[in-house]
Scaffold this motif. Structure first.
Motif, PDB file in Angstrom:
ATOM      1  N   THR A  73      59.962  13.751  25.354  1.00 39.40           N
ATOM      2  CA  THR A  73      58.685  14.170  25.916  1.00 39.40           C
ATOM      3  C   THR A  73      58.885  14.996  27.182  1.00 39.40           C
ATOM      4  N   VAL A  74      59.795  14.548  28.042  1.00 42.73           N
ATOM      5  CA  VAL A  74      60.082  15.283  29.282  1.00 42.73           C
ATOM      6  C   VAL A  74      60.623  16.671  28.957  1.00 42.73           C
ATOM      7  N   TRP A  75      61.580  16.747  28.051  1.00 42.93           N
ATOM      8  CA  TRP A  75      62.196  18.039  27.711  1.00 42.93           C
ATOM      9  C   TRP A  75      61.179  18.973  27.058  1.00 42.93           C
ATOM     10  N   LEU A  76      60.265  18.405  26.264  1.00 47.03           N
ATOM     11  CA  LEU A  76      59.237  19.223  25.625  1.00 47.03           C
ATOM     12  C   LEU A  76      58.224  19.733  26.641  1.00 47.03           C
ATOM     13  N   GLN A  77      57.703  18.841  27.461  1.00 45.41           N
ATOM     14  CA  GLN A  77      56.628  19.197  28.372  1.00 45.41           C
ATOM     15  C   GLN A  77      57.104  20.067  29.532  1.00 45.41           C
ATOM     16  N   GLN A  78      58.270  19.757  30.078  1.00 51.61           N
ATOM     17  CA  GLN A  78      58.724  20.462  31.271  1.00 51.61           C
ATOM     18  C   GLN A  78      59.565  21.695  30.965  1.00 51.61           C
ATOM     19  N   TYR A  79      60.296  21.681  29.839  1.00 48.53           N
ATOM     20  CA  TYR A  79      61.240  22.758  29.585  1.00 48.53           C
ATOM     21  C   TYR A  79      61.015  23.493  28.269  1.00 48.53           C
ATOM     22  N   GLY A  80      59.987  23.069  27.500  1.00 41.93           N
ATOM     23  CA  GLY A  80      59.690  23.758  26.250  1.00 41.93           C
ATOM     24  C   GLY A  80      60.805  23.633  25.227  1.00 41.93           C
ATOM     25  N   ILE A  81      61.458  22.481  25.176  1.00 36.66           N
ATOM     26  CA  ILE A  81      62.559  22.251  24.250  1.00 36.66           C
ATOM     27  C   ILE A  81      62.125  21.208  23.222  1.00 36.66           C
ATOM     28  N   ALA A  82      62.195  21.572  21.948  1.00 36.44           N
ATOM     29  CA  ALA A  82      61.784  20.670  20.874  1.00 36.44           C
ATOM     30  C   ALA A  82      62.740  19.479  20.773  1.00 36.44           C
ATOM     31  N   PRO A  83      62.247  18.334  20.295  1.00 35.73           N
ATOM     32  CA  PRO A  83      63.089  17.136  20.208  1.00 35.73           C
ATOM     33  C   PRO A  83      64.409  17.353  19.476  1.00 35.73           C
ATOM     34  N   GLN A  84      64.398  18.146  18.404  1.00 40.33           N
ATOM     35  CA  GLN A  84      65.624  18.353  17.634  1.00 40.33           C
ATOM     36  C   GLN A  84      66.627  19.245  18.354  1.00 40.33           C
ATOM     37  N   ARG A  85      66.228  19.838  19.474  1.00 41.39           N
ATOM     38  CA  ARG A  85      67.132  20.723  20.231  1.00 41.39           C
ATOM     39  C   ARG A  85      67.626  20.075  21.525  1.00 41.39           C
TER      40      ARG A  85
END
Length: 215
Positions: free
Chosen positions: A126-138
């Protein structure tokens, strides 16, 4: 904690760098979003990466209004994603040239530490998605990037926030002869980062969740 700070600092630098402009062109590489060392990053590959993020955002916020707000907050997602894809290749080559390697075990160890701080795997994603625009699989791919950067900086006797680190990436950027499609901006060799082109009439369109993004 130091490792987490290093990861976040580098990720933020990748997303927020604001370099000077340099000239570039991509007429010789139709269908390419960028060309790095003669190898294309295709528009389709870039759009697939953006689609992954948009799909994850949709899953995280099923409410239509909240999803639209998430889209608005990440209006530069396509350009930021391309920058990350190019910088990944630059950093990987710089690390290779320096004899730096990252093992799967090191990635797993870093992820475990970050998950503990984030309250579990879902919290980290969730942090990586919301703050850095990185999908869970990445996420694992990004952690490899962070570790390569950290170990390269250590090899250079510096850290990722210092000029010596970025100077090394600049040298590699120049060697790789990076060429961005003008619709996505230009590549600044000195800063090893993407920059917006001075073409305000150009609009950037992707198939991500049917939502066009402006350049």
């Amino acid at each position: 904690m130091h490792r987490r700070r290093t990861a976040l600092v580098l990720t933020a630098a990748i997303a927020a760098a604001a370099p000077l402009l340099t000239a570039c062109g991509n007429d010789a590489h139709p269908g390419a979003a960028a060309v790095v060392d003669g190898r294309r990053i295709t528009v389709a590959q870039l759009e697939d990466r953006v689609d992954e993020v948009r799909a994850a955002q949709r899953a995280a916020v099923p409410d239509e209004q909240q999803y639209e707000q998430a889209i608005a907050r990440t209006g530069g997602l396509t350009r930021d994603t391309l920058q990350s894809m190019v910088l990944d290749r630059v950093l990987h080559r710089a690390a290779q040239d320096a004899g730096v390697t990252v093992t799967r075990k090191e990635i797993q160890r870093m992820r475990a530490a970050l998950e503990q701080q984030a309250g579990g795997a879902e919290g980290l994603e969730t942090v990586w998605l919301q703050q850095y625009g990185i999908a869970p699989q990445r996420v694992d791919d990004n952690l490899r990037l962070q570790l390569e950067a950290q170990k390269l900086a250590e090899h250079l006797g510096t850290d990722t926030g210092q000029p010596a680190f970025w100077k090394a990436l600049s040298k590699t950027s120049e060697e790789l002869d990076i060429d961005l499609n003008p619709r996505y901006g230009t590549w600044d060799v000195e800063k090893s980062s993407r920059a917006d082109a001075k073409t305000p009439w150009v609009r950037e369109v992707t198939g991500a969740a049917g939502a066009p993004l402006t350049a």
